[in-house]
Design an enzyme around this catalytic site. Structure first.
Site, PDB file in Angstrom:
ATOM      1  N   THR A 117       0.811  -1.215   0.000  1.00  0.00           N
ATOM      2  CA  THR A 117       0.000   0.000   0.000  1.00  0.00           C
ATOM      3  C   THR A 117       0.844   1.264   0.000  1.00  0.00           C
ATOM      4  O   THR A 117       1.948   1.281   0.553  1.00  0.00           O
ATOM      5  CB  THR A 117      -0.921   0.008   1.249  1.00  0.00           C
ATOM      6  OG1 THR A 117      -1.538   1.299   1.367  1.00  0.00           O
ATOM      7  CG2 THR A 117      -0.147  -0.254   2.524  1.00  0.00           C
ATOM      8  N   TYR A 141      -1.693   0.113   9.980  1.00  0.00           N
ATOM      9  CA  TYR A 141      -1.958  -0.627   8.741  1.00  0.00           C
ATOM     10  C   TYR A 141      -0.742  -0.543   7.820  1.00  0.00           C
ATOM     11  O   TYR A 141      -0.208  -1.559   7.365  1.00  0.00           O
ATOM     12  CB  TYR A 141      -3.211  -0.052   8.067  1.00  0.00           C
ATOM     13  CG  TYR A 141      -3.395  -0.498   6.652  1.00  0.00           C
ATOM     14  CD1 TYR A 141      -3.560  -1.845   6.351  1.00  0.00           C
ATOM     15  CD2 TYR A 141      -3.386   0.420   5.600  1.00  0.00           C
ATOM     16  CE1 TYR A 141      -3.711  -2.265   5.035  1.00  0.00           C
ATOM     17  CE2 TYR A 141      -3.545   0.008   4.289  1.00  0.00           C
ATOM     18  CZ  TYR A 141      -3.708  -1.328   4.017  1.00  0.00           C
ATOM     19  OH  TYR A 141      -3.848  -1.740   2.721  1.00  0.00           O
TER      20      TYR A 141
END
Ligand code: UDP
Length: 327
Positions: A117, A141
């Site tokens: 990501t 995350y």
């Protein structure tokens, strides 16, 4: 036909990847614990219900299907939740991935495609985000995904496990045939929440922060169509199968849109007003995340074909109105 083990194949991106793999002549074997995914989304190949925290279940899937490669999508992926429950992210994402990577190495499966990501880059003002940018995630995350990237590099050095790492920007849209689409429970993502607000399923969309240092005060993101994104995965798999070795690719279009621009475009597409309220910033959100790389286009031959904001919202709206899973 060659089997590919697809973790998270019952989820939003994984289910689209299974469709693309099938179209490319592979058999996608979904491995999913159904915590955030839907069995109804598994339409294009066999299904194994299993958890990445259960190493024996992963080994059994490798033994039964002898996959030529792994595509690893399974993860918890909510920035906000990761700030409140970081342990869940480190446990599920990092320990689960470590189990999977170890199992792949033990089974002699050498090609590994990983969903990472842009959240691994963190908040970097005036920096062009390409694959060589420093990674300073500002939420758990992103930190969990960066850790998995590190594990992959170590396993390549030790065992020759080749990897393609894709760092996604914001994935949006749905299969234009509405066989699969985006469905999270609870939903936290901008576009599906907005579509819910537009057709009255929720009262309003809350804009998280209107005081960012951007032209209209709201966060800027680079949105990429899920079908374009999964096409890149098939190209990444072929890249590995051709022996081209480990590589990192950003997957974004290079165009940034603010939350307010996404809202305006959604009103245009649906021809309906978007009920909004303005709220405080959400912890963990970066001001601006836009890809500054064309490496995937240059090296993989990736050609995003559907990633205009209008097309992404049109396809998401079609899925919102016609597609569904039985839950
Ligand atoms: N966002 C928002 N309201 C919402 C959900 C998201 O304003 O109800 C904003 C969020 O702050 C971010 C952008 O929309 O700037 C995209 O958020 P999303 O959760 O869809 O993806 P993320 O960027 O966190 O991966």
């Amino acid at each position: 036909m060659k089997n590919v083990l697809v973790t998270g194949g019952a989820g939003y991106i994984g289910s689209h990847a299974c469709k693309a793999l099938r179209a490319a002549g592979f058999v996608p074997v979904t491995f999913d614990n159904l915590v955030t995914g839907w069995q109804d989304a598994v339409k294009f190949g066999p299904f194994v219900k299993g958890d990445l925290l259960d190493r024996a279940a992963i080994d059994a899937a490798f033994a039964e299907y002898a996959p030529v490669a792994v595509m690893h999508f399974a993860a918890l992926s909510q920035v906000g939740e990761s700030m409140q429950r970081p342990g869940r992210y480190w446990q599920n994402n990092v320990i689960g991935s470590l189990n999977l990577i170890e199992a792949a190495a033990a089974a002699g499966c050498r090609d590994f495609v990983f969903s990472s990501t842009c959240a691994t880059y963190g908040d970097q003002d005036n920096v062009v985000l390409d694959e060589n940018s420093e990674q300073h995630p500002i939420n758990a995350y992103g930190a969990s995904k960066r850790a998995i990237e590190d594990i992959l590099r170590d396993f390549e050095a030790a065992y020759g496990l080749n990897h393609v790492i894709f760092r996604y920007f914001n994935v949006a849209g749905a299969d234009p045939e509405a066989e699969v689409g985006e469905f999270h429970q609870p939903e936290t993502h901008l576009i599906p929440l907005m579509l819910d607000a537009i057709d009255g399923k929720r009262e309003a969309l809350t804009i998280f922060g209107t005081d960012y240092d951007t032209p209209d005060g709201t966060c800027i993101r680079d949105y990429v169509h899920v079908c374009d994104l999964v096409d890149a995965h098939v190209l990444g798999l072929k890249w590995l199968q051709d022996g081209k070795g480990s590589r990192v690719f950003n997957l974004g279009t290079g165009s940034g849109f603010s939350v307010r621009e996404v809202i305006d475009q959604s009103a245009d597409v649906t021809k309906r007003p978007v009920p909004i309220t303005e709220g405080p910033r959400r912890a963990g959100d970066c001001t601006k995340l836009v890809s500054g790389s064309t490496r995937a286009e240059r090296e993989l031959g990736w050609r995003p074909a559907r990633s205009t904001l209008g097309e992404m919202i049109t396809d998401a709206w079609r899925w919102h109105q016609t597609g569904h899973y039985n839950i």
